[in-house]
Structures are given as C-alpha cells and as structure tokens.
Motif scaffolding. Structure first.
Motif, PDB file in Angstrom:
ATOM      1  N   ASN A 181      23.963  33.327   2.667  1.00 30.19           N
ATOM      2  CA  ASN A 181      23.208  34.345   1.936  1.00 30.19           C
ATOM      3  C   ASN A 181      24.139  35.153   1.048  1.00 30.19           C
ATOM      4  O   ASN A 181      24.629  36.211   1.415  1.00 30.19           O
ATOM      5  CB  ASN A 181      22.461  35.259   2.911  1.00 30.19           C
ATOM      6  CG  ASN A 181      21.555  36.242   2.195  1.00 30.19           C
ATOM      7  OD1 ASN A 181      21.390  36.165   0.979  1.00 30.19           O
ATOM      8  ND2 ASN A 181      20.969  37.162   2.930  1.00 30.19           N
ATOM      9  N   THR A 184      23.442  39.116  -0.202  1.00 37.05           N
ATOM     10  CA  THR A 184      23.907  40.362   0.403  1.00 37.05           C
ATOM     11  C   THR A 184      25.027  40.994  -0.414  1.00 37.05           C
ATOM     12  O   THR A 184      25.281  42.193  -0.297  1.00 37.05           O
ATOM     13  CB  THR A 184      24.401  40.120   1.844  1.00 37.05           C
ATOM     14  OG1 THR A 184      25.446  39.137   1.825  1.00 37.05           O
ATOM     15  CG2 THR A 184      23.261  39.622   2.727  1.00 37.05           C
ATOM     16  N   MET A 236      16.485  36.482   7.253  1.00 38.06           N
ATOM     17  CA  MET A 236      17.190  35.275   7.671  1.00 38.06           C
ATOM     18  C   MET A 236      16.392  34.454   8.671  1.00 38.06           C
ATOM     19  O   MET A 236      16.426  33.213   8.640  1.00 38.06           O
ATOM     20  CB  MET A 236      18.554  35.642   8.263  1.00 38.06           C
ATOM     21  CG  MET A 236      19.588  36.054   7.238  1.00 38.06           C
ATOM     22  SD  MET A 236      19.952  34.746   6.032  1.00 38.06           S
ATOM     23  CE  MET A 236      20.689  33.520   7.094  1.00 38.06           C
ATOM     24  N   MET A 255      21.159  31.233  -0.437  1.00 33.03           N
ATOM     25  CA  MET A 255      20.189  32.276  -0.783  1.00 33.03           C
ATOM     26  C   MET A 255      20.858  33.269  -1.733  1.00 33.03           C
ATOM     27  O   MET A 255      22.084  33.401  -1.735  1.00 33.03           O
ATOM     28  CB  MET A 255      19.727  33.002   0.486  1.00 33.03           C
ATOM     29  CG  MET A 255      19.056  32.130   1.512  1.00 33.03           C
ATOM     30  SD  MET A 255      18.927  32.930   3.137  1.00 33.03           S
ATOM     31  CE  MET A 255      18.088  34.469   2.706  1.00 33.03           C
ATOM     32  N   HIS A 256      20.055  33.995  -2.501  1.00 30.85           N
ATOM     33  CA  HIS A 256      20.600  34.944  -3.462  1.00 30.85           C
ATOM     34  C   HIS A 256      19.799  36.235  -3.460  1.00 30.85           C
ATOM     35  O   HIS A 256      18.872  36.385  -2.653  1.00 30.85           O
ATOM     36  CB  HIS A 256      20.652  34.297  -4.848  1.00 30.85           C
ATOM     37  CG  HIS A 256      21.471  33.044  -4.873  1.00 30.85           C
ATOM     38  ND1 HIS A 256      20.928  31.793  -4.640  1.00 30.85           N
ATOM     39  CD2 HIS A 256      22.796  32.848  -5.049  1.00 30.85           C
ATOM     40  CE1 HIS A 256      21.888  30.877  -4.685  1.00 30.85           C
ATOM     41  NE2 HIS A 256      23.025  31.485  -4.935  1.00 30.85           N
TER      42      HIS A 256
END
Length: 396
Positions: free
Chosen positions: A316, A319, A226, A339-340
């Motif tokens: 994100n 997760t 991150m 995000m992936h």
C-alpha cells in the motif's frame, strides 16, 4: 563464574549475521534478561540478553563484525545483583554525583530505531527525559523532544561553509543489501509486466464509515481498507491459481493455501510479514494481524517466521501519498498488488460526470507463468469485489 555469550542459532536460510549495536561495555553491570547486543541478519534483528545478573567482562566481536551461529562474541561473569553493585561504585563518590551517570547509562540502552533517530537529529540521549521501563529511552521520548523544539548541541548545528558540497558515507545494513539483491534478482530472472486499473472506493468507504465504531467496539481493532483488499485478493487468487503459484526450476508449484505478505515500513527498510491462511481469517483477524505486524516492525521485533514464505504480496504505497507505481515482485512469488492513494476524480456513470473517490491499482506479475488475459482478469476481479463488497461476505 564466567560464561560465554554466543550468537543464537540462526534460521536455516541465514548463513551469517553482523554485530549491530553493543548496549553494554566491558565492566558494565547487567541484569538478567537485559539486552546486551543486537545482532542483525538479512531478515531480522536478534537480541542477545544477559544470562544472569552480573558483569560483561570482555567483548570479543565488535560492532560491524560478521559472525556465524553459536560463535563466541563476549564473556560474561555472573555476580552481584544491581543493589549490591551500587555501593561498590559509590565508595569514593558523593551520593549526589551518582544520579547523572546512572541516567546516562540507562539512556544509552536504546533500541536501534531510537539510536538511528538520535543520530539523524544530532541529539544526545542524556539530554532527553526517559520514560521507558527501567529508565530506558523510547522512540516516543525522542519524538516528543523533537516536537518540543529542543535543539541539538551547538556543535551539531554548526552551519557548513558557504559553497560547501557535503557528502555522508554510511554502510548499507544487511537488510538493505538483501533487499537490493532480491530486487535485482527479480528483474534479472522474471519477465515482469504491470497492468493497471482504477477502483471506486465509495462503497468500501461507506461501509467503513457506517460500521467503524461498532466494529471497533466489538473486535477491539479499527476497521481499515487493507482487510477488504486482502479478502478481495484471496478470492481473486482462488479464481486464478497461476497468480498464487511459483516457479521452481522447470516446475510450476501451485499453492493450495493463501499466505498473503503485507509490505510495511520499518526503521531498517521495507519488510514483508506474512498473514498465514488469510482465506480462513475474518476481517477483524486480518486487521488485528496487520496492526501487530506494524507495531513489531517499528520496534524491530519481527521474527524470521513472520517474514518467511508468502504466496502473494499486497503493498500500500498510498499511505505515503503515491498516486501510481509499478511494484516489484517478491521472489519466488509471481505477483504483487500495489495500492495507491485515494483521491476525488471525475468519472462517467450512466452517461453523467460524477465525482468519486478513486484509487489506481497496479498488478505486477511474472509473464513466464501468468498470461495477459489472466493478469487483467485477476485485477478486474479485485476491482469488482471492492466496488461491490457484499460479494466478499457472500463469497460470490
């Protein structure tokens, strides 16, 4: 001497609140600063504590009632300390019979997260060993109890009749209502589009693998992904100011600071605490702040200040295993980065097929102030920084 228990002063943006959970009942003994009641707003849960050692005399507002700032919700009588109140309760009872009620009372003083976990698994708090301070039941106690294979009472485990179609109706929390309102509002007021790209995570993973132990020893916090993305995002925001802007009426407000919201999961739903002045923080500072936010979110300890403001958001979903998504903007912001998960995929480099750890990135933006060229350039800039992380340190 009797006193009034009132709702705390609510933040300027919060009109009212809801009584979530009473941890004490009329006649119960309370110690100074012991939590009496949780009051839920559309942003945070506020704890109202006992002003002194004494007894809760009367509850005026019950669970589920709507209240406003400084409204009287209960009456409290300051009195004997815990050590003095014990003999009064035990005059007509054998000493051996006192231990179990005391245990039940301490286990009943649980946080909303613990209470929700108990309800979800049909567990009785008094049947679980409490290891928290003052004999309180913690979330870890319940999770360990579940992992040990302990079963709920027989009545909770009774199978439904064959062919039964069960339904369970549960009122939405204030936070969930507010989330729903904001998401619908975003869809109605903003022209939301999403652009995608993929990024090779190998350079960042190599750096993390090489320096993670030394990083933790030096800064006392783990090095995650991150901080790389927050740093890359800030640099991209500097290049594309419109992404860091917001619409106010007929005006566009360009923010000269970078307050990045980080979407985190909590027992009450998705919340977005804000990293203030992210451009001025080191990677260790960013990782430390994110860790603190995560811990506070799980314990329902995030404050209104933690959740207020923000010029851009990073979420994100990886997760939770998400491969790709179209994140929704958090108004009044104009963009959000999604995000992936990272997975090994074949890619072509220099005319050859190689396997690389790849991640899909999604950038949702408000097309009213961000053009397609800017959106693609913004996401491409983040990709460039992640695939060549030395540029973050060199500010290139």
């Amino acid at each position: 001497m009797s006193s009034e228990i009132k709702v705390p002063v609510l933040p300027e943006s919060v009109a009212d609140a809801t009584i979530a959970t009473w941890h004490k009942q009329p006649g119960d003994h309370c110690e100074r600063d012991e939590n009496l009641v949780d009051i839920e707003t559309d942003k945070v849960v506020l704890e109202v504590v006992a002003p002194d050692d004494g007894v809760l005399e009367e509850i005026i507002k019950n669970e589920g009632d709507t209240v406003v700032a400084e409204e009287i919700i209960a009456k409290f009588k300051a009195g004997a300390s815990a050590s003095k109140s014990a003999p009064e309760k035990s005059e007509d009872k054998p000493s051996d019979a006192q231990a179990e009620p005391a245990k039940e009372e301490s286990n009943d003083v649980v946080s909303p997260a613990v209470r929700r976990l108990l309800n979800e698994h049909g567990l009785n708090a008094s049947a679980i060993k409490a290891t928290g301070k003052g004999g309180r039941l913690t979330k870890e106690d319940v999770e360990n109890h579940i992992k040990s294979g302990a079963k709920a009472p027989a009545k909770a485990a009774a199978p439904a009749p064959a062919g039964a179609r069960e339904e369970k109706r549960v009122p939405m929390t204030r936070l969930r209502k507010r989330i729903a309102e904001r998401l619908v509002d975003a869809q109605h007021t903003a022209a939301i589009l999403t652009t995608f790209n993929d990024v090779n995570m190998k350079p960042v993973m190599d750096i993390r693998s090489k320096y993670k132990d030394q990083f933790q020893q030096t800064h006392d916090v783990k090095l995650g992904f991150m901080s790389f993305f927050v740093k890359a995002t800030v640099e991209a925001l500097k290049r594309f100011p419109a992404v860091n802007a917001s619409i106010d009426g007929d005006d566009i407000v360009y923010h000269g600071f970078y307050d990045v919201g980080i979407a985190v999961s909590s027992p009450r739903g998705l919340v977005v605490p804000v990293i203030r002045d992210a451009d001025q923080l080191s990677m260790a500072d960013i990782e430390r702040t994110i860790l603190e936010f995560g811990q506070k979110a799980q314990n329902n300890q995030l404050t209104v200040d933690d959740l207020t403001g923000g010029t851009f958001t990073v979420s994100n979903g990886g997760t939770f295993g998400s491969l790709m998504s179209t994140p929704i903007i958090n108004p009044p912001q104009s963009g959000i980065l999604g995000m992936h998960r990272t997975e090994q995929r074949p890619v072509v480099e220099n005319g050859e097929i190689v396997i690389r750890p790849m991640m899909y990135l999604a950038f949702s933006y408000d097309h009213r102030i961000i053009d397609g060229r800017e959106s693609v350039g913004f996401l491409k800039t983040i990709k460039d920084y992640i695939e060549d992380p030395a540029r973050i340190l060199l500010e290139l």
